[in-house]
Design a protein around this motif. Structure first.
Motif, mmCIF file in Angstrom:
data_model
loop_
_atom_site.group_PDB
_atom_site.id
_atom_site.type_symbol
_atom_site.label_atom_id
_atom_site.label_comp_id
_atom_site.label_asym_id
_atom_site.label_seq_id
_atom_site.Cartn_x
_atom_site.Cartn_y
_atom_site.Cartn_z
ATOM 1 N N LYS A 58 0.834 -1.210 0.000
ATOM 2 C CA LYS A 58 0.000 0.000 0.000
ATOM 3 C C LYS A 58 0.861 1.250 0.000
ATOM 4 O O LYS A 58 0.583 2.216 -0.732
ATOM 5 C CB LYS A 58 -0.924 -0.015 1.225
ATOM 6 N N ILE A 59 1.936 1.262 0.797
ATOM 7 C CA ILE A 59 2.851 2.413 0.828
ATOM 8 C C ILE A 59 3.565 2.551 -0.515
ATOM 9 O O ILE A 59 3.708 3.659 -1.050
ATOM 10 C CB ILE A 59 3.879 2.263 1.969
ATOM 11 N N VAL A 60 4.024 1.433 -1.069
ATOM 12 C CA VAL A 60 4.695 1.468 -2.374
ATOM 13 C C VAL A 60 3.744 2.019 -3.439
ATOM 14 O O VAL A 60 4.135 2.874 -4.245
ATOM 15 C CB VAL A 60 5.208 0.067 -2.763
ATOM 16 N N ASP A 61 2.516 1.565 -3.447
ATOM 17 C CA ASP A 61 1.541 2.040 -4.443
ATOM 18 C C ASP A 61 1.296 3.541 -4.297
ATOM 19 O O ASP A 61 1.142 4.245 -5.304
ATOM 20 C CB ASP A 61 0.216 1.292 -4.290
ATOM 21 N N GLU A 62 1.253 4.018 -3.058
ATOM 22 C CA GLU A 62 0.925 5.430 -2.837
ATOM 23 C C GLU A 62 2.109 6.354 -3.070
ATOM 24 O O GLU A 62 1.953 7.448 -3.636
ATOM 25 C CB GLU A 62 0.406 5.625 -1.405
ATOM 26 N N PHE A 63 3.322 5.921 -2.662
ATOM 27 C CA PHE A 63 4.458 6.840 -2.663
ATOM 28 C C PHE A 63 5.558 6.510 -3.679
ATOM 29 O O PHE A 63 6.365 7.365 -4.010
ATOM 30 C CB PHE A 63 5.086 6.894 -1.263
ATOM 31 N N PHE A 64 5.589 5.266 -4.153
ATOM 32 C CA PHE A 64 6.682 4.870 -5.046
ATOM 33 C C PHE A 64 6.257 4.749 -6.509
ATOM 34 O O PHE A 64 7.096 4.525 -7.376
ATOM 35 C CB PHE A 64 7.254 3.508 -4.613
ATOM 36 N N ALA A 65 4.980 4.888 -6.790
ATOM 37 C CA ALA A 65 4.460 4.582 -8.133
ATOM 38 C C ALA A 65 5.156 5.388 -9.225
ATOM 39 O O ALA A 65 5.400 4.885 -10.325
ATOM 40 C CB ALA A 65 2.958 4.818 -8.177
ATOM 41 N N SER A 66 5.481 6.641 -8.946
ATOM 42 C CA SER A 66 6.101 7.495 -9.963
ATOM 43 C C SER A 66 7.622 7.514 -9.852
ATOM 44 O O SER A 66 8.286 8.300 -10.528
ATOM 45 C CB SER A 66 5.553 8.924 -9.843
ATOM 46 N N GLN A 67 8.183 6.656 -8.992
ATOM 47 C CA GLN A 67 9.633 6.615 -8.783
ATOM 48 C C GLN A 67 10.243 5.511 -9.651
ATOM 49 O O GLN A 67 9.551 4.650 -10.163
ATOM 50 C CB GLN A 67 9.960 6.379 -7.307
ATOM 51 N N HIS A 68 11.570 5.530 -9.766
ATOM 52 C CA HIS A 68 12.245 4.500 -10.566
ATOM 53 C C HIS A 68 13.434 3.890 -9.833
ATOM 54 O O HIS A 68 13.517 2.675 -9.670
ATOM 55 C CB HIS A 68 12.698 5.072 -11.907
ATOM 56 N N TYR A 69 14.348 4.732 -9.360
ATOM 57 C CA TYR A 69 15.569 4.237 -8.713
ATOM 58 C C TYR A 69 15.343 4.157 -7.202
ATOM 59 O O TYR A 69 15.162 5.182 -6.537
ATOM 60 C CB TYR A 69 16.754 5.159 -9.022
ATOM 61 N N ILE A 70 15.355 2.937 -6.673
ATOM 62 C CA ILE A 70 15.017 2.696 -5.272
ATOM 63 C C ILE A 70 16.240 2.176 -4.535
ATOM 64 O O ILE A 70 16.914 1.245 -4.994
ATOM 65 C CB ILE A 70 13.866 1.670 -5.137
ATOM 66 N N LEU A 71 16.509 2.753 -3.379
ATOM 67 C CA LEU A 71 17.573 2.283 -2.489
ATOM 68 C C LEU A 71 16.925 1.507 -1.348
ATOM 69 O O LEU A 71 16.085 2.050 -0.618
ATOM 70 C CB LEU A 71 18.364 3.474 -1.936
ATOM 71 N N VAL A 72 17.301 0.229 -1.208
ATOM 72 C CA VAL A 72 16.746 -0.612 -0.149
ATOM 73 C C VAL A 72 17.823 -0.840 0.903
ATOM 74 O O VAL A 72 18.846 -1.476 0.632
ATOM 75 C CB VAL A 72 16.256 -1.975 -0.700
ATOM 76 N N ALA A 73 17.611 -0.322 2.098
ATOM 77 C CA ALA A 73 18.550 -0.490 3.212
ATOM 78 C C ALA A 73 18.037 -1.585 4.133
ATOM 79 O O ALA A 73 16.834 -1.711 4.352
ATOM 80 C CB ALA A 73 18.690 0.819 3.987
ATOM 81 N N GLY A 74 18.962 -2.376 4.691
ATOM 82 C CA GLY A 74 18.528 -3.504 5.504
ATOM 83 C C GLY A 74 17.802 -4.525 4.658
ATOM 84 O O GLY A 74 16.756 -5.052 5.035
ATOM 85 N N ALA A 75 18.398 -4.845 3.499
ATOM 86 C CA ALA A 75 17.724 -5.686 2.509
ATOM 87 C C ALA A 75 17.654 -7.147 2.908
ATOM 88 O O ALA A 75 16.864 -7.910 2.344
ATOM 89 C CB ALA A 75 18.433 -5.557 1.159
ATOM 90 N N GLY A 76 18.488 -7.580 3.852
ATOM 91 C CA GLY A 76 18.462 -8.968 4.284
ATOM 92 C C GLY A 76 18.666 -9.928 3.127
ATOM 93 O O GLY A 76 19.509 -9.724 2.259
ATOM 94 N N GLY A 77 17.854 -10.972 3.096
ATOM 95 C CA GLY A 77 17.939 -11.972 2.041
ATOM 96 C C GLY A 77 17.235 -11.585 0.767
ATOM 97 O O GLY A 77 17.186 -12.381 -0.179
ATOM 98 N N GLY A 78 16.657 -10.366 0.709
ATOM 99 C CA GLY A 78 16.142 -9.843 -0.551
ATOM 100 C C GLY A 78 14.647 -9.749 -0.707
ATOM 101 O O GLY A 78 14.171 -9.430 -1.800
ATOM 102 N N ARG A 79 13.870 -9.988 0.345
ATOM 103 C CA ARG A 79 12.414 -9.992 0.173
ATOM 104 C C ARG A 79 11.916 -8.702 -0.475
ATOM 105 O O ARG A 79 11.182 -8.724 -1.472
ATOM 106 C CB ARG A 79 11.710 -10.213 1.519
#
Length: 270
Positions: free
Chosen positions: A69-90
């Motif tokens: 829900k957060i991704v749909d609302e805030f990331f929809a128009s974004q492209h380059y994403i930085l994932v911190a604390g990515a762990g095993g990749g979920r």
């Protein structure tokens, strides 16, 4: 969910299970006997041992509904994403599947290795980096204002010991994103201000670190079960974001059946 002898519930442990006087004092004393560097080693060792955090079953499960829900609302128009604390990749795998260009990092080498393996097996492209504790990878220092959004993996933020270190970490991340970029802090512990557990833990651990002349202060909300964790109130998240030049947009309870208080938050880069 089994994790090589550990369980998901044991890592996202309910502090209520530590409320007995003997339990509380035992864990508070342990907290007081450790400093930030040794707490980080405990956390790293735990996630290295908790094999299922690197497993396919866990990491191919996708985002939780409230994360999506957060991704749909805030990331929809974004492209380059930085994932911190990515762990095993979920999170990185789920975002790559949705078409985002992902750079991911974590402090646990066993989990970044698993993340790379899963991505390769799925034929997905994402850059996965190893990072020192509580810092972004040095490879990112030349990538100022490159990213459109930051996703802090589930449970990552509450493992960073100390407000100063957390704020410095967020400041480090801020330099990689443009103004207006969203910052998503996926689940972290959310404490009730009336809960005496945190105050008692704080007083015992603080006394021990004072006697030890430790340079690393204990903070109200810190506790140590299988690893270092901090439980927040909304004003703490807001203040730490503000120090790093993010504005708190949302602070929401997380609907998760672990009999514990979790929350997630969104900030906007200023």
């Amino acid at each position: 969910m089994s994790m090589g002898g550990l369980s998901y519930r044991s890592i996202f442990a309910n502090p209520d299970s530590l409320h007995g006087t003997a339990n509380l004092f035992r864990h508070a004393i342990r907290l007081g006997l450790h400093d930030y560097s040794s707490l980080n080693r405990i956390t790293n060792k735990l996630y290295t041992k908790a094999a299922d955090f690197g497993s396919k079953d866990h990491n191919l499960a996708g985002l939780w509904p409230w994360e999506q829900k957060i991704v749909d609302e805030f990331f929809a128009s974004q492209h380059y994403i930085l994932v911190a604390g990515a762990g095993g990749g979920r999170e990185a795998i789920a975002l790559a599947k949705q078409g985002f260009s992902v750079t991911a990092f974590d402090f646990c080498a066993a989990l970044t290795k698993a993340c790379r393996s899963h991505l390769a097996e799925l034929g997905l492209k994402a850059r996965v980096l190893d990072a020192p504790p509580d810092c972004a990878p040095p490879e990112l220092t030349s990538e100022l204002f490159v990213y459109d959004a930051i996703f802090l993996g589930r449970g990552f933020y509450h493992h960073i010991p100390g407000r100063t270190r957390r704020a410095l970490f967020l400041k480090g991340c801020r330099q990689f994103v443009r103004q207006g970029a969203p910052l998503f802090l996926s689940d972290f512990f959310n404490r009730q201000t009336s809960d005496p557990f945190y105050y008692k833990t704080y007083m015992v651990a603080k006394a021990i670190r004072t006697i030890r002349l430790s340079p690393d202060p204990v903070e109200l909300g810190d506790w140590l079960s299988n690893c270092m964790q901090h439980a927040f109130v909304a004003s703490e998240i807001e203040a730490e974001m503000k120090e790093a030049k993010f504005r708190l947009k949302h602070y929401l309870d997380t609907p998760f059946g672990l009999d514990t208080q979790l929350a997630h938050a969104v900030g906007i880069a200023q």
